[in-house]
Design a protein around this motif. Structure first.
Motif, PDB file in Angstrom:
ATOM      1  N   THR A   4      -4.369  50.803  46.546  1.00  0.00           N
ATOM      2  CA  THR A   4      -3.483  49.759  46.044  1.00  0.00           C
ATOM      3  C   THR A   4      -3.978  49.279  44.679  1.00  0.00           C
ATOM      4  O   THR A   4      -5.171  49.347  44.373  1.00  0.00           O
ATOM      5  CB  THR A   4      -3.405  48.586  47.022  1.00  0.00           C
ATOM      6  OG1 THR A   4      -4.725  48.092  47.285  1.00  0.00           O
ATOM      7  CG2 THR A   4      -2.759  49.012  48.325  1.00  0.00           C
ATOM      8  N   THR A   5      -3.041  48.777  43.877  1.00  0.00           N
ATOM      9  CA  THR A   5      -3.341  48.333  42.514  1.00  0.00           C
ATOM     10  C   THR A   5      -2.573  47.059  42.223  1.00  0.00           C
ATOM     11  O   THR A   5      -1.751  46.601  43.030  1.00  0.00           O
ATOM     12  CB  THR A   5      -2.917  49.402  41.484  1.00  0.00           C
ATOM     13  OG1 THR A   5      -1.474  49.512  41.506  1.00  0.00           O
ATOM     14  CG2 THR A   5      -3.528  50.764  41.788  1.00  0.00           C
ATOM     15  N   LEU A   6      -2.801  46.500  41.047  1.00  0.00           N
ATOM     16  CA  LEU A   6      -1.964  45.409  40.563  1.00  0.00           C
ATOM     17  C   LEU A   6      -0.604  45.982  40.203  1.00  0.00           C
ATOM     18  O   LEU A   6      -0.510  46.957  39.441  1.00  0.00           O
ATOM     19  CB  LEU A   6      -2.605  44.757  39.337  1.00  0.00           C
ATOM     20  CG  LEU A   6      -1.804  43.633  38.661  1.00  0.00           C
ATOM     21  CD1 LEU A   6      -1.583  42.471  39.617  1.00  0.00           C
ATOM     22  CD2 LEU A   6      -2.512  43.149  37.397  1.00  0.00           C
ATOM     23  N   ILE A   7       0.472  45.429  40.764  1.00  0.00           N
ATOM     24  CA  ILE A   7       1.826  45.919  40.486  1.00  0.00           C
ATOM     25  C   ILE A   7       2.710  44.773  39.973  1.00  0.00           C
ATOM     26  O   ILE A   7       2.405  43.601  40.176  1.00  0.00           O
ATOM     27  CB  ILE A   7       2.479  46.560  41.728  1.00  0.00           C
ATOM     28  CG1 ILE A   7       2.708  45.513  42.837  1.00  0.00           C
ATOM     29  CG2 ILE A   7       1.630  47.720  42.232  1.00  0.00           C
ATOM     30  CD1 ILE A   7       3.510  46.046  44.025  1.00  0.00           C
ATOM     31  N   HIS A   8       3.798  45.149  39.322  1.00  0.00           N
ATOM     32  CA  HIS A   8       4.769  44.166  38.847  1.00  0.00           C
ATOM     33  C   HIS A   8       5.579  43.607  40.015  1.00  0.00           C
ATOM     34  O   HIS A   8       5.794  42.407  40.127  1.00  0.00           O
ATOM     35  CB  HIS A   8       5.696  44.799  37.812  1.00  0.00           C
ATOM     36  CG  HIS A   8       6.723  43.867  37.246  1.00  0.00           C
ATOM     37  ND1 HIS A   8       7.925  43.622  37.872  1.00  0.00           N
ATOM     38  CD2 HIS A   8       6.725  43.106  36.123  1.00  0.00           C
ATOM     39  CE1 HIS A   8       8.630  42.762  37.156  1.00  0.00           C
ATOM     40  NE2 HIS A   8       7.933  42.429  36.079  1.00  0.00           N
ATOM     41  N   GLY A   9       6.082  44.495  40.881  1.00  0.00           N
ATOM     42  CA  GLY A   9       6.746  44.064  42.103  1.00  0.00           C
ATOM     43  C   GLY A   9       8.247  43.889  42.019  1.00  0.00           C
ATOM     44  O   GLY A   9       8.921  43.776  43.043  1.00  0.00           O
ATOM     45  N   ASP A  10       8.801  43.859  40.789  1.00  0.00           N
ATOM     46  CA  ASP A  10      10.257  43.729  40.627  1.00  0.00           C
ATOM     47  C   ASP A  10      10.659  44.457  39.355  1.00  0.00           C
ATOM     48  O   ASP A  10      11.316  43.904  38.477  1.00  0.00           O
ATOM     49  CB  ASP A  10      10.648  42.255  40.567  1.00  0.00           C
ATOM     50  CG  ASP A  10      12.155  42.042  40.687  1.00  0.00           C
ATOM     51  OD1 ASP A  10      12.864  43.008  41.023  1.00  0.00           O
ATOM     52  OD2 ASP A  10      12.628  40.921  40.433  1.00  0.00           O
ATOM     53  N   GLY A  62       1.478  41.381  42.330  1.00  0.00           N
ATOM     54  CA  GLY A  62       0.395  41.234  43.293  1.00  0.00           C
ATOM     55  C   GLY A  62      -0.314  42.554  43.474  1.00  0.00           C
ATOM     56  O   GLY A  62      -0.131  43.494  42.683  1.00  0.00           O
ATOM     57  N   ILE A  63      -1.139  42.645  44.496  1.00  0.00           N
ATOM     58  CA  ILE A  63      -1.827  43.886  44.807  1.00  0.00           C
ATOM     59  C   ILE A  63      -1.000  44.651  45.828  1.00  0.00           C
ATOM     60  O   ILE A  63      -0.742  44.156  46.930  1.00  0.00           O
ATOM     61  CB  ILE A  63      -3.237  43.611  45.370  1.00  0.00           C
ATOM     62  CG1 ILE A  63      -4.024  42.731  44.399  1.00  0.00           C
ATOM     63  CG2 ILE A  63      -3.964  44.917  45.633  1.00  0.00           C
ATOM     64  CD1 ILE A  63      -4.203  43.311  43.013  1.00  0.00           C
ATOM     65  N   GLY A  64      -0.555  45.847  45.451  1.00  0.00           N
ATOM     66  CA  GLY A  64       0.314  46.603  46.332  1.00  0.00           C
ATOM     67  C   GLY A  64       0.328  48.071  45.994  1.00  0.00           C
ATOM     68  O   GLY A  64      -0.510  48.580  45.244  1.00  0.00           O
ATOM     69  N   ASP A  65       1.323  48.749  46.528  1.00  0.00           N
ATOM     70  CA  ASP A  65       1.473  50.183  46.336  1.00  0.00           C
ATOM     71  C   ASP A  65       2.095  50.438  44.961  1.00  0.00           C
ATOM     72  O   ASP A  65       3.201  49.961  44.679  1.00  0.00           O
ATOM     73  CB  ASP A  65       2.371  50.748  47.436  1.00  0.00           C
ATOM     74  CG  ASP A  65       2.490  52.265  47.393  1.00  0.00           C
ATOM     75  OD1 ASP A  65       2.014  52.879  46.418  1.00  0.00           O
ATOM     76  OD2 ASP A  65       3.051  52.823  48.361  1.00  0.00           O
TER      77      ASP A  65
END
Length: 506
Positions: free
Chosen positions: A406-412, A437-440
């Motif tokens: 997992t990494t720092l992602i934008h999410g949108d 957040g931290i995600g896929d």
């Protein structure tokens, strides 16, 4: 402002029209006993004795029987007829349902505070079809308190879970509604009634159709006052609302700054997290991103929390615009966005104050999402759609090992948050890190997939290290977006979001 509360009679219910319709029908129902009284006389005298609803009907009917020497029917029978049949004659004011739908869709909590008896008043609200819009209803008989006392207003705010000063009350009576609401600490809107000349209101409306605009203006003034209070050196001349904000009220100031005010408590938490993320990544990314220069994050109530960042030039890169571009231009934009994500995903977490998520935690979150979809959305879906959703989730859980990093992602990472220069055909900035957040890392490519299609995403992934491994997960995540939008609609009473999310599953 977070909640809108209404008086019932004279505000939502056109009581004059309703009473006239009921009394006319009552005269017809009891024609054998009341027919000797001219109907115009019976209606006129009832309205006089009723005194706009401030005299209870046991007194009214006793007086009618005495005055007209009515025989063969008791005042108790006429009163029972009133209690039983008045709901059948309820007349709404114009634009009632449309107004409540619009307010609900914009995230307002709604309620009613009415003097009167229960279940009589509740039956009238059901007849109008408005009880389902209300988060709470206070009827004086049931509450043991009534207007114009402040306690019933304060109780309503407390039960809605909002500060009394964050409530707007709309009513027709200058003293029992307008003055009383203001004395309790609420903003007071007078729905103008020709029976009275004036009322000490913050705002006056002539009909319910005016309410949405009035509330927008009140919100805007409130937010401007908040900015002046927190940023006394900030000078603003033009302050206009941007209608694209789903979780935030977004205002553009002088074409220079963008201010965001969360609509919900959940949005407050997101904005605080987003600000931490933006502070953490400033100067580390190849495209412009918001830099929160102005901020008020201490008071956690919606309406008080905000951030302000400089305007980033560009317009949203909508799918329609992308389709008109040549293949070389699309490849160029795919490369820009891929490099941005590669850089974002590689930023170390360091001291970033964001809850981390492992592959296993993402699996657990997806199982929770799947359970909610089955419990809350399946009742609205066709059998075929339910089968397709089951198959999609079950197949993904069976094939995916959830061992990815997992990494720092934008999410949108979708079209509305990607800004571009149409003339130069280049990306100018990325906005709205509210879901960061931290995600896929595949989740960010799912946003591109939903907006621009498989060919565009595969081009971007070809320029991303080991990007081909992300495509299958991105494809799955993309299929959850509409369902998440429908759940958001249910959570926040946003019918438009719910219908949009469910459109393909009906």
């Amino acid at each position: 402002m977070q909640a809108v509360l209404f008086d019932l009679d004279g505000t939502l219910l056109d009581r004059d029209a309703s009473v006239r319709a009921f009394i006319t029908r009552q005269h017809e129902r009891w024609q054998e006993k009341l027919g000797f009284i001219p109907i115009e006389t019976y209606v006129r005298r009832f309205l006089e004795l009723d005194d706009r609803g401030y005299v209870w009907k046991d007194v009214v009917y006793q007086q009618l029987i005495d005055e007209f020497h009515i025989k063969g029917v008791t005042w108790e029978e006429l009163l029972d007829d009133y209690l039983t049949h008045f709901q059948d004659s309820c007349v709404p004011f114009p634009f009632l349902i449309e107004t409540l739908k619009a307010l609900k869709n914009r995230g307002w909590k709604l309620g009613v505070i009415t003097n009167g008896r229960d279940p009589f008043q509740m039956d009238n609200m059901k007849a109008l079809g408005i009880d389902g819009f209300m988060d709470d209803i206070l009827i004086s008989e049931s509450e043991g308190i009534k207007k114009p006392g402040s306690v019933i207003f304060q109780r309503a705010a407390r039960r809605l879970g909002v500060p009394v000063e964050a409530c707007v009350f709309i009513g027709d009576h200058p003293e029992k509604d307008v003055q009383a609401a203001a004395a309790a600490g609420m903003k007071a809107v007078w729905k103008k009634d020709p029976h009275w000349k004036t009322a000490p209101a913050d705002v006056v409306i002539t009909g319910l159709e005016d309410l949405s605009g009035v509330l927008e203006n009140l919100q805007e003034k409130e937010k401007l006052n908040r900015l002046k209070e927190c940023c006394p050196d900030l000078v603003l001349h033009r302050f206009t609302k941007n209608e694209l904000g789903q979780n935030n009220d977004v205002y553009v100031a002088d074409g220079t700054f963008v201010f965001r005010f969360p609509k919900y408590k959940q949005g407050v938490r997101k904005l605080i997290k987003e600000t931490h993320v933006l502070d953490h990544v400033q100067g580390k990314l190849p495209l412009n991103i918001p830099a929160p220069i102005y901020r008020s994050l201490e008071d956690r109530e919606p309406g008080n929390v905000f951030t302000g960042a400089r305007w980033i030039e560009g317009e949203p890169l909508w799918p329609e615009s992308m389709k008109k571009l040549s293949e070389p231009s699309q490849r160029k934009l795919a490369g820009q966005l891929s490099f941005f994500l590669q850089t974002l995903h590689a930023i170390p977490r360091g001291q970033l104050n964001v809850v981390g998520a492992t592959g296993e935690q993402i699996k657990d979150d997806l199982k929770t999402l799947y359970h909610r979809i089955r419990r809350e959305l399946f009742p609205y879906m066709t059998h075929k759609a339910c089968h397709h959703v089951n198959e999609t989730f079950d197949r993904f859980f069976e094939k995916e090992a959830f061992t990815f990093s997992t990494t720092l992602i934008h999410g949108d990472f979708g079209p509305s948050n990607l800004l571009w220069d149409r003339k130069e055909e280049r990306i100018t900035g990325v906005i709205d890190f509210g879901e960061a957040g931290i995600g896929d890392p595949a989740y960010d490519f799912a946003g591109l997939l939903a907006g621009y299609g498989e060919a565009f995403v595969k081009e971007g992934l070809s320029q991303y290290p080991e990007g081909e491994r992300l495509f299958g997960r991105a494809l799955f995540y993309k299929q959850t977006f509409a369902l998440k939008e429908a759940l958001h609609g249910l959570d926040h009473g946003d019918a438009e979001a719910f219908e949009s999310g469910m459109a393909a599953y009906r």
